[in-house]
Design an enzyme around this catalytic site. Structure first.
Site, PDB file in Angstrom:
ATOM      1  N   GLY A  15      64.114 159.843  13.384  1.00  0.00           N
ATOM      2  CA  GLY A  15      64.689 158.737  14.146  1.00  0.00           C
ATOM      3  C   GLY A  15      65.311 159.214  15.444  1.00  0.00           C
ATOM      4  O   GLY A  15      66.374 158.749  15.844  1.00  0.00           O
ATOM      5  N   GLY A  16      64.640 160.160  16.124  1.00  0.00           N
ATOM      6  CA  GLY A  16      65.045 160.556  17.479  1.00  0.00           C
ATOM      7  C   GLY A  16      64.255 159.739  18.495  1.00  0.00           C
ATOM      8  O   GLY A  16      63.577 158.762  18.144  1.00  0.00           O
ATOM      9  N   THR A  17      64.329 160.148  19.748  1.00  0.00           N
ATOM     10  CA  THR A  17      63.626 159.423  20.807  1.00  0.00           C
ATOM     11  C   THR A  17      62.136 159.307  20.471  1.00  0.00           C
ATOM     12  O   THR A  17      61.522 158.243  20.630  1.00  0.00           O
ATOM     13  CB  THR A  17      63.800 160.165  22.148  1.00  0.00           C
ATOM     14  OG1 THR A  17      65.196 160.338  22.367  1.00  0.00           O
ATOM     15  CG2 THR A  17      63.213 159.397  23.297  1.00  0.00           C
ATOM     16  N   ALA A  18      61.548 160.403  19.975  1.00  0.00           N
ATOM     17  CA  ALA A  18      60.109 160.402  19.686  1.00  0.00           C
ATOM     18  C   ALA A  18      59.800 159.453  18.525  1.00  0.00           C
ATOM     19  O   ALA A  18      58.818 158.699  18.569  1.00  0.00           O
ATOM     20  CB  ALA A  18      59.636 161.814  19.371  1.00  0.00           C
ATOM     21  N   LYS A  80      67.923 158.380  38.091  1.00  0.00           N
ATOM     22  CA  LYS A  80      67.470 159.763  38.298  1.00  0.00           C
ATOM     23  C   LYS A  80      66.362 159.726  39.345  1.00  0.00           C
ATOM     24  O   LYS A  80      65.335 159.083  39.122  1.00  0.00           O
ATOM     25  CB  LYS A  80      66.947 160.349  36.984  1.00  0.00           C
ATOM     26  CG  LYS A  80      66.251 161.685  37.174  1.00  0.00           C
ATOM     27  CD  LYS A  80      65.811 162.295  35.855  1.00  0.00           C
ATOM     28  CE  LYS A  80      65.001 163.548  36.104  1.00  0.00           C
ATOM     29  NZ  LYS A  80      64.598 164.207  34.844  1.00  0.00           N
ATOM     30  N   VAL A 192      63.184 163.656   3.860  1.00  0.00           N
ATOM     31  CA  VAL A 192      61.832 163.915   3.360  1.00  0.00           C
ATOM     32  C   VAL A 192      61.792 165.358   2.869  1.00  0.00           C
ATOM     33  O   VAL A 192      62.133 166.287   3.595  1.00  0.00           O
ATOM     34  CB  VAL A 192      60.779 163.701   4.474  1.00  0.00           C
ATOM     35  CG1 VAL A 192      59.389 164.101   3.986  1.00  0.00           C
ATOM     36  CG2 VAL A 192      60.789 162.255   4.945  1.00  0.00           C
ATOM     37  N   LEU A 340      59.425 166.945  19.691  1.00  0.00           N
ATOM     38  CA  LEU A 340      59.693 168.353  19.383  1.00  0.00           C
ATOM     39  C   LEU A 340      58.856 168.842  18.205  1.00  0.00           C
ATOM     40  O   LEU A 340      58.597 170.038  18.078  1.00  0.00           O
ATOM     41  CB  LEU A 340      61.183 168.550  19.096  1.00  0.00           C
ATOM     42  CG  LEU A 340      62.111 168.311  20.295  1.00  0.00           C
ATOM     43  CD1 LEU A 340      63.573 168.360  19.851  1.00  0.00           C
ATOM     44  CD2 LEU A 340      61.856 169.326  21.401  1.00  0.00           C
ATOM     45  N   GLU A 349      62.353 170.695  34.503  1.00  0.00           N
ATOM     46  CA  GLU A 349      61.523 169.557  34.907  1.00  0.00           C
ATOM     47  C   GLU A 349      61.453 168.455  33.846  1.00  0.00           C
ATOM     48  O   GLU A 349      60.659 167.521  33.969  1.00  0.00           O
ATOM     49  CB  GLU A 349      60.101 169.988  35.300  1.00  0.00           C
ATOM     50  CG  GLU A 349      60.035 170.835  36.557  1.00  0.00           C
ATOM     51  CD  GLU A 349      60.209 170.041  37.856  1.00  0.00           C
ATOM     52  OE1 GLU A 349      60.165 168.808  37.800  1.00  0.00           O
ATOM     53  OE2 GLU A 349      60.406 170.669  38.905  1.00  0.00           O
ATOM     54  N   ILE A 353      60.024 164.556  27.010  1.00  0.00           N
ATOM     55  CA  ILE A 353      59.885 163.123  26.714  1.00  0.00           C
ATOM     56  C   ILE A 353      58.693 162.554  27.505  1.00  0.00           C
ATOM     57  O   ILE A 353      57.936 161.730  26.996  1.00  0.00           O
ATOM     58  CB  ILE A 353      61.201 162.378  27.017  1.00  0.00           C
ATOM     59  CG1 ILE A 353      62.266 162.855  26.007  1.00  0.00           C
ATOM     60  CG2 ILE A 353      61.025 160.865  26.931  1.00  0.00           C
ATOM     61  CD1 ILE A 353      63.676 162.384  26.300  1.00  0.00           C
TER      62      ILE A 353
HETATM   63  C1  LIG Z   1      67.731 172.511  25.028  1.00  0.00           C
HETATM   64  C2  LIG Z   1      66.876 171.306  25.174  1.00  0.00           C
HETATM   65  C3  LIG Z   1      66.949 170.537  26.331  1.00  0.00           C
HETATM   66  C4  LIG Z   1      66.110 169.440  26.505  1.00  0.00           C
HETATM   67  N1  LIG Z   1      66.132 168.726  27.681  1.00  0.00           N
HETATM   68  C5  LIG Z   1      65.235 167.731  27.872  1.00  0.00           C
HETATM   69  C6  LIG Z   1      65.193 166.955  29.073  1.00  0.00           C
HETATM   70  O1  LIG Z   1      66.000 167.111  29.984  1.00  0.00           O
HETATM   71  N2  LIG Z   1      64.256 166.006  29.189  1.00  0.00           N
HETATM   72  C7  LIG Z   1      63.355 165.764  28.198  1.00  0.00           C
HETATM   73  O2  LIG Z   1      62.461 164.942  28.368  1.00  0.00           O
HETATM   74  N3  LIG Z   1      63.434 166.411  27.032  1.00  0.00           N
HETATM   75  C8  LIG Z   1      64.323 167.389  26.846  1.00  0.00           C
HETATM   76  N4  LIG Z   1      64.372 168.041  25.662  1.00  0.00           N
HETATM   77  C9  LIG Z   1      63.511 167.594  24.574  1.00  0.00           C
HETATM   78  C10 LIG Z   1      64.108 166.330  23.966  1.00  0.00           C
HETATM   79  O3  LIG Z   1      65.351 166.641  23.369  1.00  0.00           O
HETATM   80  C11 LIG Z   1      63.170 165.741  22.940  1.00  0.00           C
HETATM   81  O4  LIG Z   1      61.876 165.616  23.462  1.00  0.00           O
HETATM   82  C12 LIG Z   1      63.622 164.358  22.557  1.00  0.00           C
HETATM   83  O5  LIG Z   1      64.983 164.318  22.282  1.00  0.00           O
HETATM   84  C13 LIG Z   1      62.861 163.885  21.355  1.00  0.00           C
HETATM   85  O6  LIG Z   1      63.288 164.606  20.233  1.00  0.00           O
HETATM   86  P1  LIG Z   1      62.626 164.307  18.860  1.00  0.00           P
HETATM   87  O7  LIG Z   1      62.723 162.858  18.588  1.00  0.00           O
HETATM   88  O8  LIG Z   1      61.290 164.926  18.837  1.00  0.00           O
HETATM   89  O9  LIG Z   1      63.539 165.152  17.845  1.00  0.00           O
HETATM   90  P2  LIG Z   1      65.030 164.827  17.310  1.00  0.00           P
HETATM   91  O10 LIG Z   1      65.810 164.063  18.287  1.00  0.00           O
HETATM   92  O11 LIG Z   1      65.592 166.119  16.855  1.00  0.00           O
HETATM   93  O12 LIG Z   1      64.764 163.909  16.055  1.00  0.00           O
HETATM   94  C14 LIG Z   1      64.254 164.443  14.855  1.00  0.00           C
HETATM   95  C15 LIG Z   1      64.465 163.437  13.761  1.00  0.00           C
HETATM   96  O13 LIG Z   1      63.842 163.910  12.574  1.00  0.00           O
HETATM   97  C16 LIG Z   1      64.750 163.763  11.511  1.00  0.00           C
HETATM   98  N5  LIG Z   1      64.411 164.706  10.461  1.00  0.00           N
HETATM   99  C17 LIG Z   1      64.247 166.042  10.556  1.00  0.00           C
HETATM  100  N6  LIG Z   1      63.959 166.562   9.331  1.00  0.00           N
HETATM  101  C18 LIG Z   1      63.911 165.503   8.482  1.00  0.00           C
HETATM  102  C19 LIG Z   1      63.662 165.374   7.085  1.00  0.00           C
HETATM  103  N7  LIG Z   1      63.386 166.427   6.328  1.00  0.00           N
HETATM  104  N8  LIG Z   1      63.707 164.142   6.542  1.00  0.00           N
HETATM  105  C20 LIG Z   1      63.980 163.041   7.292  1.00  0.00           C
HETATM  106  N9  LIG Z   1      64.233 163.113   8.603  1.00  0.00           N
HETATM  107  C21 LIG Z   1      64.204 164.326   9.193  1.00  0.00           C
HETATM  108  C22 LIG Z   1      66.107 163.983  12.136  1.00  0.00           C
HETATM  109  O14 LIG Z   1      67.139 163.471  11.321  1.00  0.00           O
HETATM  110  C23 LIG Z   1      65.933 163.201  13.422  1.00  0.00           C
HETATM  111  O15 LIG Z   1      66.149 161.828  13.187  1.00  0.00           O
HETATM  112  C24 LIG Z   1      65.226 169.101  25.470  1.00  0.00           C
HETATM  113  C25 LIG Z   1      65.203 169.833  24.285  1.00  0.00           C
HETATM  114  C26 LIG Z   1      66.013 170.940  24.123  1.00  0.00           C
HETATM  115  C27 LIG Z   1      65.934 171.731  22.844  1.00  0.00           C
END
Ligand SMILES: Cc1cc2nc3c(=O)[nH]c(=O)nc-3n(C[C@H](O)[C@H](O)[C@H](O)COP(=O)(O)OP(=O)(O)OC[C@H]3O[C@@H](n4cnc5c(N)ncnc54)[C@H](O)[C@@H]3O)c2cc1C
Length: 511
Positions: A15-18, A80, A192, A340, A349, A353
């Protein structure tokens, strides 16, 4: 062949941005009787960084029927307009260059001849800083308020700038969840434990912590962040590492107050002894972090440098670890990894996202075009295009480190790293001429739009000297004399108009 026509349930892990952008996409893609379920673990939480978008964020919001005003209100978003690189050349206080979401000069800058933009080359040849000739740059230079920036952007093409947003990542996830749930997405809070696959390797269910029953599924989107449960975990797809070309592998994020009255209109990327620091200005605070190479500094040194630079009151959050790269395939059978969970290079850059949204756009395009029935070779093409997209990101980011800084071991070592072969080829071309569309079109194949275009490359290559002034002169020499005279007249006009604030008050883009 993958048949998604009569499916009953699509599950998104995360439940992150992705995860929430995926859920909104699936909700639009499938009929209302198909359940779209997001399973996320509040105990794990989201990564909580990633607070800057690219221009395709605006398209993604529109595609998902999200109004910009509501988005801004709900996510603490601020405009931005691009990036400012501070200290990447001499390290002096006035060492800044900008990569902006804009086009420099008057409207005729679009003139193209012999495959390139002669007026841009003329500016590079003359050593003119491109960003200063974007009319709206004056707003960035004076650090205009959000209201002033909104008024400037209302001018549309005459400002020369387009806008994306900085946003609070927690507020964004929360907001997207509310929108998705209001549209019928099922939200389940659980961890999960395992992905259950059949003998053919197709995902059939997920096993949840503490539950006896599994949750059956027909399609799985793995948005589990750095946990990488699906493609990387259960399916064991090979990782394509970029660590031979890019050194940064750790980040210490923190929050800080605004250093000036108005939020900056650009993401600041400040060179540091073992990497660089991002500062992303939101309405209420600045999201910041020091991203560094673990071969050149440890966490204690990095925290000390943060305190020295920003102040002793800063409280760093947990250290994030990553290896730059991505999975070779992100779509295998009925499982697709996004965000991620599919890969990450580094925050430079703000590509992550942007890449994720481009991936989702193409997933939707392919599934919709095939009426839910997808040929295997289209999935192969998708994976190939995705890998090319990552190669483009890798090469573009690698160019940023072709900078003159050599004052610490990190900056010396990064300069000595080998170049990816595709970037080495481009580098050789840039010694002869400016970046062109033909150089970067292979990073966007099979219907992908690409993230960075020739002008983006030029915005970085020119100030770093990766494109020498003589290279721009050489390509201008090949033009007919009338075209060269047009370039000369344009440069004279630009000089008369002057840079930055002068330029914007006197410039007439309709001319
Ligand atoms: C240092 C850093 C800086 C960044 N800066 C930028 C930026 O400036 N611009 C940009 O576009 N992107 C940036 N990013 C990338 C950005 O953070 C991600 O692309 C964005 O937040 C999407 O993250 P996500 O949804 O993939 O993962 P997350 O936000 O980590 O979400 C993962 C989800 O999976 C869930 N989950 C994990 N394991 C389980 C499980 N076993 N069971 C159930 N749920 C689970 C978690 O609870 C969470 O809800 C950066 C990343 C890092 C590491």
């Amino acid at each position: 062949m993958l048949n998604l026509r009569n499916i009953s349930r699509a599950v998104v892990i995360g439940g992150g941005t992705a995860g929430w952008f995926s859920a909104l996409t699936l909700r639009r893609l499938f009929a209302p009787q198909v359940e779209v379920r997001v399973i996320e673990s509040p105990a794990i939480g989201i990564v909580g960084v990633g607070e800057g978008g690219l221009l395709n964020l605006i398209d993604a919001l529109r595609r998902n029927g999200i109004g910009l005003n509501e988005f801004v209100r709900e996510t603490g978003a601020a405009f931005k307009l691009g990036f400012c690189y501070e200290g990447w050349r001499t390290g002096e206080d006035d060492d800044r260059y900008y990569h902006l979401f804009g086009r420099p000069g008057l409207q005729e800058i679009d003139w193209m001849e012999a495959g390139f933009h002669p007026l841009l080359s003329g500016m590079v040849h003359e050593g003119m800083e491109l960003h200063r000739y974007i009319p709206g740059f004056a707003s960035i230079a004076i650090n205009a308020s959000q209201q002033q920036a909104a008024a400037m952007l209302q001018l549309g093409a005459s400002s020369g700038l387009s806008a994306s947003f900085h946003f609070d990542s927690h507020k964004l996830a929360d907001y997207l969840r509310r929108v998705a749930v209001s549209r019928g997405v099922v939200h389940q809070q659980a961890r999960v434990e395992e992905l259950v696959c059949d003998a053919q390797g197709m995902a059939r269910a997920v096993r949840l912590e503490g539950a006896e029953e599994t949750v059956g599924l027909d399609l799985l989107v793995d948005a589990s962040g750095l946990a990488r449960l699906g493609i990387g975990g259960k399916l064991g797809v090979r990782w394509r590492s970029f660590s031979g070309y890019l050194l940064l592998d750790r980040a210490v994020p923190f929050h800080m107050p605004h250093p000036q009255p108005n939020p900056s209109l650009v993401t600041r990327a400040i060179a540091m002894p073992a990497g660089w620091m991002w500062q992303i200005p939101l309405v209420e605070r600045v999201g910041a972090g020091y991203v560094f190479s673990s071969a050149h500094a440890d966490e204690a040194q990095v925290v000390e440098e943060i305190h020295r630079r920003i102040g002793p009151g800063i409280e760093p959050m947990r250290t994030l670890r990553f290896e730059p790269g991505h999975f070779e395939q992100v779509w295998v059978g009925n499982v697709m990894a996004v965000g991620l969970a599919s890969g990450f290079v580094e925050p430079l850059e703000a590509t992550s996202i942007g890449q994720m949204l481009e991936q989702l756009r193409n997933f939707e395009r392919i599934v919709a075009a095939g009426d839910g029935v997808v040929a295997g070779h289209l999935i192969d093409d998708f994976n190939e295009a995705n890998a090319r997209c990552w190669s483009g990101i890798r090469d573009f980011l690698r160019m940023h480190y072709d900078c003159p800084r050599r004052d610490t071991a990190f900056w010396r070592d990064v300069a000595e790293l080998p170049l990816p072969p595709s970037y080495a080829e481009l580098w050789a071309c840039f010694q002869q001429r400016t970046p062109r569309m033909v150089d970067v079109q292979n990073y966007a194949i099979n219907g992908w739009q690409g993230i960075f275009h020739a002008l983006n490359w030029l915005f970085v290559a020119a100030p770093l000297g990766v494109v020498p002034r003589e290279a721009a002169a050489a390509e201008l020499q090949g033009l007919p004399s009338a075209s060269r005279a047009r370039v000369a007249a344009y440069i004279t006009r630009m000089r008369e108009l002057g840079a930055a604030g002068d330029f914007s008050s006197k410039g007439d883009r309709s001319a």
